[in-house]
Enzyme design. Structure first.
Site, PDB file in Angstrom:
ATOM      1  N   TRP A   1       0.881  -1.173   0.000  1.00  0.00           N
ATOM      2  CA  TRP A   1       0.000   0.000   0.000  1.00  0.00           C
ATOM      3  C   TRP A   1       0.919   1.225   0.000  1.00  0.00           C
ATOM      4  O   TRP A   1       1.761   1.354   0.905  1.00  0.00           O
ATOM      5  CB  TRP A   1      -0.854  -0.056   1.263  1.00  0.00           C
ATOM      6  CG  TRP A   1      -1.807   1.072   1.484  1.00  0.00           C
ATOM      7  CD1 TRP A   1      -2.746   1.544   0.623  1.00  0.00           C
ATOM      8  CD2 TRP A   1      -1.942   1.840   2.686  1.00  0.00           C
ATOM      9  NE1 TRP A   1      -3.459   2.557   1.215  1.00  0.00           N
ATOM     10  CE2 TRP A   1      -2.984   2.758   2.476  1.00  0.00           C
ATOM     11  CE3 TRP A   1      -1.299   1.842   3.926  1.00  0.00           C
ATOM     12  CZ2 TRP A   1      -3.392   3.671   3.445  1.00  0.00           C
ATOM     13  CZ3 TRP A   1      -1.695   2.743   4.897  1.00  0.00           C
ATOM     14  CH2 TRP A   1      -2.731   3.652   4.656  1.00  0.00           C
TER      15      TRP A   1
ATOM     16  N   ASP B   1      -0.436  -4.532   9.817  1.00  0.00           N
ATOM     17  CA  ASP B   1      -1.422  -3.601   9.294  1.00  0.00           C
ATOM     18  C   ASP B   1      -2.675  -4.423   8.991  1.00  0.00           C
ATOM     19  O   ASP B   1      -2.682  -5.257   8.082  1.00  0.00           O
ATOM     20  CB  ASP B   1      -0.876  -2.933   8.026  1.00  0.00           C
ATOM     21  CG  ASP B   1      -1.793  -1.827   7.544  1.00  0.00           C
ATOM     22  OD1 ASP B   1      -2.849  -1.609   8.171  1.00  0.00           O
ATOM     23  OD2 ASP B   1      -1.455  -1.181   6.542  1.00  0.00           O
TER      24      ASP B   1
ATOM     25  N   LYS C   1     -13.076  -0.709   5.807  1.00  0.00           N
ATOM     26  CA  LYS C   1     -13.557  -1.649   4.790  1.00  0.00           C
ATOM     27  C   LYS C   1     -14.538  -2.658   5.372  1.00  0.00           C
ATOM     28  O   LYS C   1     -15.569  -2.937   4.776  1.00  0.00           O
ATOM     29  CB  LYS C   1     -12.395  -2.424   4.178  1.00  0.00           C
ATOM     30  CG  LYS C   1     -11.128  -1.629   4.007  1.00  0.00           C
ATOM     31  CD  LYS C   1     -11.083  -0.869   2.716  1.00  0.00           C
ATOM     32  CE  LYS C   1      -9.815  -0.042   2.655  1.00  0.00           C
ATOM     33  NZ  LYS C   1      -9.616   0.634   1.421  1.00  0.00           N
TER      34      LYS C   1
HETATM   35  C1  LIG Z   1      -3.018  -2.005   3.565  1.00  0.00           C
HETATM   36  C2  LIG Z   1      -3.819  -0.862   4.051  1.00  0.00           C
HETATM   37  N1  LIG Z   1      -3.569  -0.340   5.255  1.00  0.00           N
HETATM   38  C3  LIG Z   1      -4.274   0.669   5.750  1.00  0.00           C
HETATM   39  C4  LIG Z   1      -5.283   1.251   5.035  1.00  0.00           C
HETATM   40  C5  LIG Z   1      -5.973   2.373   5.724  1.00  0.00           C
HETATM   41  O1  LIG Z   1      -7.207   2.721   5.383  1.00  0.00           O
HETATM   42  P1  LIG Z   1      -8.071   3.699   6.267  1.00  0.00           P
HETATM   43  O2  LIG Z   1      -7.172   4.806   6.725  1.00  0.00           O
HETATM   44  O3  LIG Z   1      -9.130   4.154   5.353  1.00  0.00           O
HETATM   45  O4  LIG Z   1      -8.557   2.896   7.422  1.00  0.00           O
HETATM   46  C6  LIG Z   1      -5.580   0.782   3.747  1.00  0.00           C
HETATM   47  C7  LIG Z   1      -6.602   1.401   2.903  1.00  0.00           C
HETATM   48  O5  LIG Z   1      -6.691   1.273   1.736  1.00  0.00           O
HETATM   49  C8  LIG Z   1      -4.837  -0.316   3.252  1.00  0.00           C
HETATM   50  O6  LIG Z   1      -5.086  -0.848   2.055  1.00  0.00           O
END
Ligand SMILES: Cc1ncc(COP(=O)(O)O)c(C=O)c1O
Length: 417
Positions: A133, A217, A262
């Site tokens: 990511w 993560d 999500k």
């Molecule tokens: C691997 C990963 N970590 C963390 C996030 C964090 O998302 P959010 O800040 O929307 O919770 C995402 C979102 O796409 C992700 O794909």
């Protein structure tokens, strides 16, 4: 002398958000968005989870909706408790203890963890999977600029599989005690490829022996398989193995960045948590006070509405059961899309093998399409995806899957696999 603000260099747009904007401004009615990492239903519409609808009505009736007071710096304690249990299960509290802080979704948890570890653990390196990511690099660059970023091999483009050999040998040979290693808890973004249980087992042993610091993560718990227990297996296994020997013989700890964007469809509500797991004999007062200091300086205290919804879903057995159904539905639809897309692409000649579409899991698939092929899909077919070939499968459905498959087949035939 102070610098001139006008001299600030222009940075490129963030690709993930830029794609969405470009898609929105494309007037073609047949356009397809396979860019954004958000769930869409079979009509390409945002889906409000039935469990969240139920939680909203409970919150409106039973919690004091007129309460707009500040939360404590660490956040809403009942939420933190259920969030912690969701990811760690009924963890054994005899060898470790967990400090939990509410964050601005998963991004905020990643950021808080990077800031905290840079100051209190001071690792020489942070190891980040290649690919990952994109925000991992940016977060560590801005929050921990003195920590050297190293990429560990993850994806083998030849085999379209996990490069487990490369990953372990890099950690064995290049990582040293106290280095931080970011691991995707499940549904690796962007590849959709996770280690097997045996591979996780062997990784946990490497971490333990070398005293590396795992930073999980966890942005897709429940989204990979449809079962949040199953998707938490790797995190729980590391927790068990790292701390099983009791005081003295353990790494310094591990941590988890948890997102509810999500798995509850609460993207804009920004609900998340950072969990720091420490050996039982490590005093917690110092680390906790440092975490509070960072939160106080950054956001003072977290927002209230979303965490009340998540707390309600997880603490009310009836609503929780509906949420499990919701997860199965989302994961099941994505799985169905994978099969349909594979089948439709493979109806064409000279397109190669697309088994990777169905062997990968989670919201994304790493298609293997090149940058040029991605550009061609956008220019000619109005299909939008990330330039590294990652598609967000939730943008596909029974109505458009054939068009997507035909377009992919066409660009593959034009440019080769
Ligand atoms: C691997 C990963 N970590 C963390 C996030 C964090 O998302 P959010 O800040 O929307 O919770 C995402 C979102 O796409 C992700 O794909």
């Amino acid at each position: 002398m102070a610098a001139r603000i006008a001299d600030a260099p222009i940075l490129p747009r963030d690709e993930a958000f830029a794609i969405t904007l470009d898609f929105q401004s494309d007037p073609t009615p047949e356009k397809v968005s396979l860019g954004a990492g958000v769930y869409r239903d079979e009509n390409s519409e945002p889906w409000i989870l039935p469990s969240i609808k139920m939680a909203k009505s409970v919150v409106e009736r039973s919690l004091d909706l007129n309460n707009h007071e500040y939360l404590p710096i660490a956040g809403f304690d009942p939420f933190l408790k259920v969030a912690r249990e969701l990811v760690l299960g009924n963890y054994n509290t005899s060898n470790s203890h967990v400090l939990s802080i509410q964050t601005i979704s998963g991004t905020g948890a990643n950021h808080l963890g990077a800031l905290f570890l840079a100051q209190q653990l001071r690792p020489r390196n942070v190891f980040i999977s290649d690919p990952t990511w994109g925000n991992h690099f940016l977060i560590w660059q801005t929050a921990a600029p003195h920590v050297i970023q190293e990429k560990y091999p993850y994806y083998d483009a030849q085999t379209r599989a996990l490069n487990f050999e490369g990953m372990t040998s890099m950690l064995e040979n290049a990582a040293t005690e106290g280095d931080v290693v970011i691991l995707h808890a499940c549904a690796h973004n962007p590849t959709g490829i996770d280690p097997t249980r045996d591979q996780w087992r062997s990784l946990a042993q490497v971490f333990k022996r070398k005293k590396l610091f795992p930073f999980f993560d966890s942005a897709y718990q429940g989204f990979a398989t449809g079962d949040p227990e199953e998707d938490a297996w790797a995190v729980r296994h590391f927790h068990e193995v790292l701390f099983e020997d009791g005081p003295g013989n353990t790494p310094q700890g591990m941590c988890i960045a948890q997102s509810f964007a999500k798995n509850m469809g609460l993207y804009g509500e920004r609900v998340g948590a950072f969990h720091l797991v420490l050996p039982q004999d490590t005093p917690s007062t110092g680390p906790y006070s440092q975490l509070l200091r960072l939160v106080r300086a950054e956001i003072s205290n977290p927002p209230l509405y979303g965490c009340r919804l998540v707390y309600t879903v997880l603490s009310n057995p009836t609503i929780r059961a509906v949420w499990y159904e919701d997860l199965r539905k989302m994961a099941g639809r994505i799985k169905g899309v994978r099969s349909m897309l594979k089948q439709e692409i493979e109806k064409h000649e000279n397109v190669g093998d697309w088994t990777h579409l169905t062997s990968q899991i989670g919201m994304f698939s790493f298609t293997g399409l090149s940058k040029d092929q991605v550009q061609r899909l956008r220019d000619k077919h109005h299909i939008y995806l990330m330039s590294n070939g990652r598609v967000s499968l939730s943008g596909a459905n029974e109505g458009n899957v054939k068009c997507i498959a035909d377009a992919i087949a066409e660009v593959v035939q034009e440019h080769g696999t």
